[in-house]
Design an enzyme around this catalytic site. Structure first.
Site, PDB file in Angstrom:
ATOM      1  N   GLU A 106      -9.425  -5.670  -2.423  1.00  0.00           N
ATOM      2  CA  GLU A 106      -8.739  -4.494  -1.880  1.00  0.00           C
ATOM      3  C   GLU A 106      -9.551  -3.752  -0.819  1.00  0.00           C
ATOM      4  OE1 GLU A 106      -5.734  -3.903  -1.910  1.00  0.00           O
ATOM      5  OE2 GLU A 106      -4.885  -4.885  -3.671  1.00  0.00           O
ATOM      6  N   HIS A 152      -7.709  -5.798   1.370  1.00  0.00           N
ATOM      7  CA  HIS A 152      -6.423  -5.135   1.545  1.00  0.00           C
ATOM      8  C   HIS A 152      -5.695  -5.735   2.743  1.00  0.00           C
ATOM      9  CE1 HIS A 152      -3.966  -1.846   0.197  1.00  0.00           C
ATOM     10  NE2 HIS A 152      -4.022  -1.155   1.318  1.00  0.00           N
ATOM     11  N   SER A 165       0.839  -1.195   0.000  1.00  0.00           N
ATOM     12  CA  SER A 165       0.000   0.000   0.000  1.00  0.00           C
ATOM     13  C   SER A 165       0.879   1.251   0.000  1.00  0.00           C
ATOM     14  CB  SER A 165      -0.960  -0.044   1.186  1.00  0.00           C
ATOM     15  OG  SER A 165      -1.989   0.897   1.044  1.00  0.00           O
TER      16      SER A 165
END
Length: 561
Positions: free
Chosen positions: A343, A467, A212
């Site tokens: 995600e 995520h 990220s």
């Protein structure tokens, strides 16, 4: 974190460092390094292998007092034994925990073999930069435990770096040029170059990886003149710094906002800076909520910036990353990049939880204020004819212009997935593969395990492959079980760690003659052959892009210059 008690006392002699295993009741280890003596802790891997862990070591002088808002200074040698048996503090972020301090420029080193006189050890090094949108998280072991990866023949380094205003404030001038958190990462890489050999690592075989915000970071190191020669391969997970909007030359509006939240003057930068320097770091960090504009949106607040030329100051970023890549001004190294299937689902979970309480305000805003809040959520220009057109086209494709309800959230989920993560990785992989002399590998992580960072409030089961979910098969993350031999996740742990190890060693992701990868060939991504490895219960090469229809719209709406 599980600890192992030694049943014997060993003394190892090494050519550049000496190691002393202390008495069995302490399970500590002392190591002589070029910086001074360090006390670490013995741990064990998932498979019972010994880990030498040295945590919380300073790689730079504390960024406090006159050093606040300055580029990190290399750590000075010490004379006393440095206690590296426990994690150091994370960098300032919301909360009042004793685990947070401004004295946070620390790193952890994990190795399963130390060099001795008759057995020189030079293992590939993996340096990991944590996620957290540049304003939360750390490199501490509860987030990145080494118990999986250190069953492989690598040395792992996890790094803290300054966050939010303390790490990324930028006003486009000599007072606050920006990117301090990224320059911290450079300081850590320079530390690795100079000192990792003492821990059995090869300074000439360094893979940088991040997730990220950490993915943004490692792709920025590709184009940064400060990072040149400090790494040799890259793994960018769920993040890349080729965004839908060009990088700014400053974020002075955030500096002004920070001043307002701290009751500081806003008339000029010097007065703001003088006031900031009087404030406790915790007070600065605890203003985070004041930067959000709509239900913890935008997710990305601080971003890296293109720095001004300031005499005597190193520039981390000299131009927009996409422009630098197009001009060939980047490190040509093997690279892996990819995304998870779903995600960003946290906002969907939030909306469902609020709806269960009878609060439908998020849904009301989505349905009545779309053109106002869509640019905030999905991060593009605001209040222009072009902005409104972008918002309408995104709503048409993802939501089919239907009302957004609790039972119709997949379109919102897809927009968060693509706007915040997937599109930047798509754009980066496509751009880099046209110009790099080294292979680019692309993956789509779809493995649905029993655990997840985001649980559906209706079922208490994973809400897709979200995520960070792939990280739990590379690192031991304390909120999840330590997977055992018979757990269904074991095979994916073994595959993911084997890919990381082989890539760190060779620049190729799939090891040869390994039964875990029978009949698997991960072919590189090229402009002529766009393909990716789908990582699920099986490993399958797929032709074409990930979410091609959606990516085509983003490419149309945000063309590269």
């Amino acid at each position: 974190m599980k600890r192992t008690i030694l049943q014997c006392l060993c003394i190892l002699f090494i050519s550049m460092v000496s190691v002393l295993l202390a008495a069995e009741e302490s399970s500590t280890i002392e190591l002589n390094t070029p910086l001074g003596r360090v006390k670490g802790l013995l741990m064990t891997t998932r498979l019972g292998r010994m880990i030498y862990s040295f945590r919380g070591m300073r790689y730079a002088e504390p960024p406090m007092g006159r050093r606040r808002f300055k580029q990190a200074e290399p750590v000075k040698p010490w004379t006393e034994i440095f206690d590296a048996s426990i994690d150091g503090p994370g960098c300032p972020q919301p909360g009042n925990s004793s685990l947070i301090s401004e004295d946070c420029l620390r790193l952890n080193v994990y190795t399963n073999q130390l060099p001795i006189r008759l057995n020189s050890v030079k293992k590939p090094v993996i340096v990991y930069f944590h996620p957290g949108a540049f304003y939360v998280r750390s490199g501490r072991s509860e987030f990145q435990g080494p118990q999986y990866l250190l069953d492989k023949e690598v040395v792992l380094v996890t790094v803290n770096y300054r966050l939010a205003s303390l790490g990324f404030i930028s006003t486009g001038d000599s007072l606050l040029p920006g990117n301090l958190g990224l320059k911290d990462q450079v300081a850590a890489l320079r530390w690795v170059k100079k000192y990792i050999a003492a821990f059995g690592g090869d300074p000439d075989c360094v893979t940088i990886t991040g997730y990220s915000a950490g993915g943004w970071s490692v792709t920025l190191h590709l184009v940064s003149p400060m990072s040149r020669g400090l790494f040799h391969r890259v793994i960018a997970m769920s993040g890349a710094a080729v965004f839908q909007e060009p990088f700014p030359k400053h974020q002075k509006h955030l500096a002004i906002k920070q001043a307002q939240l701290l009751n500081c003057p806003t008339d000029n930068v010097q007065n703001m800076l003088n006031c900031f320097n009087t404030k406790p770091a915790g007070e600065i960090a605890n203003t985070l909520d004041g930067f959000f504009e709509w239900y913890e949106n935008p997710l990305w607040v601080w971003t890296p910036v293109i720095e001004p030329i300031v005499p005597g100051v190193e520039r981390f970023l000299t131009d927009d990353p996409a422009k630098l890549i197009k001009e060939g001004k980047f490190e040509h190294v093997p690279l892996i990049g990819g995304v998870t299937k779903d995600e960003i689902t946290g906002y969907i979970i939030m909306a469902k939880e609020e709806a269960k309480k009878g609060n439908f305000s998020m849904f009301n805003d989505w349905n009545t204020k779309w053109e106002e809040i869509a640019p905030i959520m999905f991060i593009y220009e605001r209040n222009t004819p072009r902005s409104r057109q972008i918002s309408r086209e995104l709503k048409s494709l993802y939501i089919h212009d239907k009302p957004i309800t609790v039972t119709n959230l997949q379109g919102i989920a897809g927009l968060y997935r693509d706007s915040l993560i997937s599109y930047s990785v798509h754009r980066f992989i496509n751009l880099l593969s046209t110009l790099s002399c080294e292979p680019v590998y692309y993956y789509h992580f779809i493995y649905q395990g029993r655990f997840s960072h985001d649980l559906d409030p209706d079922t208490n089961k994973p809400y897709g492959v979200t995520h960070h979910d792939d990280l739990m098969y590379i690192f031991y993350i304390k909120q999840f079980p330590l997977f055992k031999k018979d757990d269904p996740e074991t095979r994916i742990v073994e595959r993911m760690t084997a890919i990381w190890e082989n890539f760190a060693k060779t620049g190729k992701p799939i090891p040869r003659d390994n039964e875990l990868f029978e009949n698997v060939s991960w072919k590189k991504f090229t402009p002529q052959c766009k393909r990716h490895l789908e990582i699920g219960n099986e490993l399958v090469m797929r032709n074409g892009l990930i979410n091609p229809k959606e990516m085509a719209l983003w490419d149309k709406l945000f063309p590269l210059p």
